[in-house]
Design a protein around this motif. Sequence first.
Motif, PDB file in Angstrom:
ATOM      1  N   TYR A  53       0.821  -1.214   0.000  1.00 38.79           N
ATOM      2  CA  TYR A  53       0.000   0.000   0.000  1.00 38.79           C
ATOM      3  C   TYR A  53       0.853   1.262   0.000  1.00 38.79           C
ATOM      4  CZ  TYR A  53      -4.137  -2.830   0.415  1.00 38.79           C
ATOM      5  OH  TYR A  53      -5.137  -3.732   0.148  1.00 38.79           O
ATOM      6  N   ASN A  54       2.049   1.199   0.548  1.00 34.49           N
ATOM      7  CA  ASN A  54       2.945   2.352   0.452  1.00 34.49           C
ATOM      8  C   ASN A  54       3.282   2.651  -1.001  1.00 34.49           C
ATOM      9  OD1 ASN A  54       3.012   2.656   3.232  1.00 34.49           O
ATOM     10  ND2 ASN A  54       4.959   1.565   3.498  1.00 34.49           N
ATOM     11  N   ARG A  56       1.397   1.863  -3.602  1.00 38.15           N
ATOM     12  CA  ARG A  56       0.172   2.362  -4.234  1.00 38.15           C
ATOM     13  C   ARG A  56      -0.029   3.849  -3.896  1.00 38.15           C
ATOM     14  NH1 ARG A  56       1.339  -1.806  -5.025  1.00 38.15           N
ATOM     15  NH2 ARG A  56       2.149  -0.710  -6.832  1.00 38.15           N
ATOM     16  N   ARG A  57       0.285   4.202  -2.658  1.00 41.79           N
ATOM     17  CA  ARG A  57       0.100   5.589  -2.210  1.00 41.79           C
ATOM     18  C   ARG A  57       1.045   6.522  -2.968  1.00 41.79           C
ATOM     19  NH1 ARG A  57       1.197   4.511   2.449  1.00 41.79           N
ATOM     20  NH2 ARG A  57      -0.869   3.756   3.076  1.00 41.79           N
ATOM     21  N   ASP A  89      -8.653   5.775  -4.226  1.00 42.01           N
ATOM     22  CA  ASP A  89      -7.916   7.001  -4.505  1.00 42.01           C
ATOM     23  C   ASP A  89      -8.773   8.227  -4.189  1.00 42.01           C
ATOM     24  OD1 ASP A  89      -9.410   7.929  -6.978  1.00 42.01           O
ATOM     25  OD2 ASP A  89      -8.708   5.985  -7.702  1.00 42.01           O
ATOM     26  N   LEU A 107      -7.024   5.368   0.450  1.00 39.17           N
ATOM     27  CA  LEU A 107      -5.593   5.091   0.497  1.00 39.17           C
ATOM     28  C   LEU A 107      -4.814   6.162   1.253  1.00 39.17           C
ATOM     29  CD1 LEU A 107      -3.368   3.179  -0.448  1.00 39.17           C
ATOM     30  CD2 LEU A 107      -3.306   4.403  -2.632  1.00 39.17           C
ATOM     31  N   LEU A 108      -5.298   7.393   1.223  1.00 37.50           N
ATOM     32  CA  LEU A 108      -4.587   8.486   1.877  1.00 37.50           C
ATOM     33  C   LEU A 108      -5.053   8.690   3.316  1.00 37.50           C
ATOM     34  CD1 LEU A 108      -4.263  11.109  -1.002  1.00 37.50           C
ATOM     35  CD2 LEU A 108      -2.688   9.304  -0.306  1.00 37.50           C
ATOM     36  N   LYS A 123      -0.471  10.719   4.193  1.00 38.43           N
ATOM     37  CA  LYS A 123       0.051  10.724   2.830  1.00 38.43           C
ATOM     38  C   LYS A 123       1.435  10.086   2.705  1.00 38.43           C
ATOM     39  CE  LYS A 123      -2.498  14.649   0.943  1.00 38.43           C
ATOM     40  NZ  LYS A 123      -2.406  15.938   0.207  1.00 38.43           N
ATOM     41  N   ASP A 125       4.431   7.035   4.000  1.00 36.85           N
ATOM     42  CA  ASP A 125       4.415   5.587   4.230  1.00 36.85           C
ATOM     43  C   ASP A 125       3.863   5.272   5.619  1.00 36.85           C
ATOM     44  OD1 ASP A 125       5.598   5.287   1.789  1.00 36.85           O
ATOM     45  OD2 ASP A 125       7.545   4.592   2.541  1.00 36.85           O
ATOM     46  N   PRO A 140      -3.536   0.451   6.719  1.00 43.14           N
ATOM     47  CA  PRO A 140      -4.243   1.212   5.687  1.00 43.14           C
ATOM     48  C   PRO A 140      -5.747   1.261   5.977  1.00 43.14           C
ATOM     49  CG  PRO A 140      -2.699  -0.340   4.697  1.00 43.14           C
ATOM     50  CD  PRO A 140      -2.777  -0.681   6.154  1.00 43.14           C
TER      51      PRO A 140
END
Length: 230
Positions: A53-54, A56-57, A89, A107-108, A123, A125, A140
């Motif tokens: 996920y980091n 993806r972010r 997103d 995600l954020l 925003k 990691d 997440p």
Amino acid sequence: MKTILVLTGAGISAESGIKTFRDAEGLWEGHDVMEVASPLGWKNNQDLVLDFYNQRRKQLLQVTPNAAHHALVDLQKSYDVQIVTQNIDDLHERAGSSNVTHLHGELLKARSTFDENLVMDWKKDINTGDFCEHNFQLRPHVVWFGEAVPMFQKAAEIARTADIVIVIGTSMQVYPAAGLVDFVPDHAPVYFVDPNPNIPESRQLKILREKAAEGVPRLVESLLTEADEN
């Protein structure tokens, strides 16, 4: 003012450059989905899930909304636009849409593993050792396979009030999101924007065989004209 339910999936974000994750073999970036998107995967390899996920972010922060996202903002001039998205997103919000319900999380954002209601903007990691105020690991803020979809009830209530429905970039095969159309009133027309639709057109369902960035602006222009005439 009429209410428009807009249901969006991976297809609308793909045109901004966001990968749709799952390929034909069910893999996400080379990982089995259950390794990176399930409570069991989290239990077995927390660092792998966080890294997934980091990445993806970081990708999300490098892309921008496309013409479809911006067109939906224009639709707010004449309609009460309620966006229900399967995407994690923030492209709808960045484009300027006011009412966005995220079925599968965001995600954020990060949330506590102690209290699922303890959610914070995030925003950067998420790393092992990043704790909430109760000293529990952060994860997440994403709904994983096998977890409940807490925003579904809100989405269903929106669907019940819809005068018009627009479906963009989703196959309508993944539940519970696919079940939302069952709550839509019979009188509400449904527009399905997809270059390769997997369902047939009907009296209630109108298909626009185009990619989101092409079909959505065209549909929005038509609906705005219709609103002006009425």
